[in-house]
Write a protein that holds these residues in place. Structure first.
Motif, PDB file in Angstrom:
ATOM      1  N   UNK A 221      -4.520   3.954 -16.173  1.00 48.71           N
ATOM      2  CA  UNK A 221      -3.969   2.657 -16.584  1.00 48.71           C
ATOM      3  C   UNK A 221      -2.853   2.202 -15.640  1.00 48.71           C
ATOM      4  N   UNK A 222      -2.044   3.145 -15.144  1.00 51.24           N
ATOM      5  CA  UNK A 222      -0.982   2.774 -14.206  1.00 51.24           C
ATOM      6  C   UNK A 222      -1.582   2.272 -12.889  1.00 51.24           C
ATOM      7  N   UNK A 223      -2.614   2.938 -12.410  1.00 56.55           N
ATOM      8  CA  UNK A 223      -3.254   2.512 -11.158  1.00 56.55           C
ATOM      9  C   UNK A 223      -3.874   1.122 -11.321  1.00 56.55           C
TER      10      UNK A 223
ATOM     11  N   UNK B  18       0.848  -1.186   0.000  1.00 58.06           N
ATOM     12  CA  UNK B  18       0.000   0.000   0.000  1.00 58.06           C
ATOM     13  C   UNK B  18       0.886   1.239   0.000  1.00 58.06           C
ATOM     14  N   UNK B  19       0.803   2.018  -1.085  1.00 57.12           N
ATOM     15  CA  UNK B  19       1.543   3.278  -1.164  1.00 57.12           C
ATOM     16  C   UNK B  19       0.587   4.464  -1.262  1.00 57.12           C
ATOM     17  N   UNK B  20      -0.614   4.296  -0.725  1.00 60.53           N
ATOM     18  CA  UNK B  20      -1.531   5.432  -0.667  1.00 60.53           C
ATOM     19  C   UNK B  20      -1.027   6.419   0.390  1.00 60.53           C
ATOM     20  N   UNK B  21      -1.229   7.707   0.151  1.00 67.03           N
ATOM     21  CA  UNK B  21      -0.737   8.698   1.121  1.00 67.03           C
ATOM     22  C   UNK B  21      -1.660   8.819   2.328  1.00 67.03           C
ATOM     23  N   UNK B  22      -1.142   9.462   3.376  1.00 72.12           N
ATOM     24  CA  UNK B  22      -1.993   9.827   4.505  1.00 72.12           C
ATOM     25  C   UNK B  22      -1.757   9.055   5.784  1.00 72.12           C
TER      26      UNK B  22
ATOM     27  N   UNK C  22      -1.041  -6.055  -9.830  1.00 76.02           N
ATOM     28  CA  UNK C  22       0.171  -6.576  -9.196  1.00 76.02           C
ATOM     29  C   UNK C  22       0.082  -6.582  -7.664  1.00 76.02           C
ATOM     30  N   UNK C  23      -1.060  -6.180  -7.119  1.00 75.91           N
ATOM     31  CA  UNK C  23      -1.215  -6.163  -5.671  1.00 75.91           C
ATOM     32  C   UNK C  23      -0.654  -4.928  -5.009  1.00 75.91           C
ATOM     33  N   UNK C  24      -0.545  -3.836  -5.789  1.00 75.33           N
ATOM     34  CA  UNK C  24       0.010  -2.583  -5.274  1.00 75.33           C
ATOM     35  C   UNK C  24      -1.087  -1.518  -5.285  1.00 75.33           C
ATOM     36  N   UNK C  25      -1.397  -0.963  -4.115  1.00 75.74           N
ATOM     37  CA  UNK C  25      -2.448   0.055  -4.010  1.00 75.74           C
ATOM     38  C   UNK C  25      -1.846   1.441  -4.190  1.00 75.74           C
TER      39      UNK C  25
ATOM     40  N   UNK D 271       7.714  -2.765  -1.777  1.00 70.99           N
ATOM     41  CA  UNK D 271       6.760  -1.790  -2.298  1.00 70.99           C
ATOM     42  C   UNK D 271       7.418  -0.908  -3.353  1.00 70.99           C
ATOM     43  N   UNK D 272       8.645  -0.482  -3.087  1.00 72.84           N
ATOM     44  CA  UNK D 272       9.368   0.373  -4.030  1.00 72.84           C
ATOM     45  C   UNK D 272       9.651  -0.377  -5.339  1.00 72.84           C
ATOM     46  N   UNK D 273      10.023  -1.646  -5.222  1.00 72.23           N
ATOM     47  CA  UNK D 273      10.274  -2.445  -6.418  1.00 72.23           C
ATOM     48  C   UNK D 273       8.996  -2.620  -7.236  1.00 72.23           C
ATOM     49  N   UNK D 274       7.867  -2.898  -6.555  1.00 77.10           N
ATOM     50  CA  UNK D 274       6.595  -3.060  -7.254  1.00 77.10           C
ATOM     51  C   UNK D 274       6.189  -1.774  -7.965  1.00 77.10           C
ATOM     52  N   UNK D 275       6.431  -0.630  -7.313  1.00 77.82           N
ATOM     53  CA  UNK D 275       6.105   0.652  -7.943  1.00 77.82           C
ATOM     54  C   UNK D 275       6.891   0.839  -9.240  1.00 77.82           C
ATOM     55  N   UNK D 276       8.182   0.616  -9.182  1.00 82.33           N
ATOM     56  CA  UNK D 276       9.021   0.821 -10.376  1.00 82.33           C
ATOM     57  C   UNK D 276       8.610  -0.105 -11.517  1.00 82.33           C
ATOM     58  N   UNK D 277       8.106  -1.288 -11.190  1.00 77.30           N
ATOM     59  CA  UNK D 277       7.701  -2.222 -12.243  1.00 77.30           C
ATOM     60  C   UNK D 277       6.483  -1.737 -13.022  1.00 77.30           C
TER      61      UNK D 277
END
Length: 369
Positions: A315-317, A13-17, A323-326, A360-366
């Motif tokens: 499309x990125x979201x 989960x990389x949602x802010x807040x 990939x299981x990344x929020x 999480x950082x690796x999943x984001x870059x992918x």
């Protein structure tokens, strides 16, 4: 073979807040609670003062003056259950004062603007650019009796409000009798230069300062504070109903001890280093693996804005979710009347635990284009 969605609960989960909840200082908090409750008078376990415990208001006044440049008299502080509770109370008071409109920034949380509309207030928006919200435009909003701003680190774009625009907001409030509602949601976390002081210091009688322990400690504590102009304090306290008394006195005393003992400062310093390291790792990973992505809003706070090619946000979201990344896009925070001019992601780098951050950082870059 095509990628399959990650099973629920296995993603990131990389949602802010949200801060890193795994970093809550349990041992230091327990020590403060034990000391506070040992010394607490019996009345602490009663219904309590709607303004909040005097012990907490006193240490907050000293801390906010030292850390944020806030002019605070303990008699003008009201303890609330987080920012949303404080804003709801202020909306109630403004409506009773026959205010019709509260200007808001063109990007922000719809949950917060919803609290204002629930109070019967209209919410015209101020345009936003690289110098922050265009507070000079307040002069043409004839119905606005207040404005809600995030001056130190605009949420979510991360732009600090330019000094000229800070002055313009205060000039507007003085000339019209209006109020500035200052949301200082992550003022403790600044990395690349001296902290940007609170706007409230420019005119304590025209600015309501709102802060919480939600980012610095944990949102589950439900502890926040309002530093009010003297003329408004009685009205806000009077507006609190029995149902509003949701800040437990023992927790207030614990926070007072936690701040007064220096444990709060030590925790904030530790977390500032942790979040700065994560921010630096995010910037380095993007430079290495997604060099076409521009990142902004990173001088402070717990999130960054990643610019995307036009039309790519949705499309990125969706690819990330597969990939299981929020993730959340910038459009999620746009006021309905504001133009759609940017495609971007708002990346909350504070929320993963230390053990989950690298993944999480690796999943984001992918998933980035």
């Amino acid at each position: 073979a095509p990628a399959r969605p990650v099973r629920p609960g296995a993603g990131y989960d990389l949602k802010p807040g949200t801060p890193d909840l795994s970093a809550f200082p349990r041992t230091a908090w327990l020590k403060a609670a034990r000391k506070a409750l040992t010394a607490a008078p019996d009345e602490v376990f009663g219904y309590g003062d709607p303004q909040g415990r005097a012990e907490l208001r006193t240490v907050l006044a000293e801390y906010l003056a030292r850390a944020r440049g806030v002019y605070a008299d303990p008699e003008c502080i009201v303890i609330c259950a987080g920012f949303a509770h404080g804003l709801a109370l202020l909306g109630r008071v403004l409506r009773r004062r026959r205010v019709r409109e509260v200007a808001v920034e063109s990007y922000g949380l719809d949950f917060h603007t919803g609290l204002l509309t629930d109070a019967g207030l209209r919410i015209p928006c101020l345009p936003l650019d690289e110098r922050g919200s265009r507070t000079g435009d307040l002069a043409v909003l004839r119905g606005a009796g207040a404005v809600l701003l995030t001056p130190a680190h605009q949420f979510p774009t991360g732009v600090p409000l330019h000094p000229d625009r800070r002055a313009a907001a205060v000039d507007w409030a003085r000339s019209t009798g209006g109020l500035i509602l200052e949301d200082d949601y992550d003022g403790e976390f600044r990395y690349d230069r001296q902290p940007v002081g609170a706007l409230q210091g420019l005119d304590p009688e025209r600015v309501v300062y709102l802060g919480t322990a939600s980012k610095s400690l944990a949102p589950g504590l439900r502890l926040g504070w309002m530093v009010l102009p003297r003329h408004l304090t009685g009205e806000v306290v009077a507006a609190t109903s029995v149902a509003d008394r949701v800040c437990g006195s023992p927790d207030q005393l614990t926070l007072a001890e936690f701040i007064g003992s220096g444990a709060y400062d030590r925790h904030v310093r530790s977390m500032r280093l942790r979040y700065r390291r994560r921010r630096d790792q995010l910037v380095a990973a993007l430079a290495d693996r997604a060099p076409g992505i521009e990142v902004s809003g990173i001088a402070a706070g717990l999130h960054a804005v990643l610019e995307l090619p036009a039309g790519a946000e949705r499309s990125v979201i969706q690819a990330a979710a597969f990939q299981g990344l929020a993730l959340e896009g910038l459009s999620r925070y746009r006021h309905p009347d504001a133009p759609a001019t940017r495609d971007a992601l708002v990346i909350g780098y504070g929320s993963p635990s230390e053990s989950a951050w690298a993944g999480a950082l690796d999943a984001l870059c992918r998933v980035l284009p």
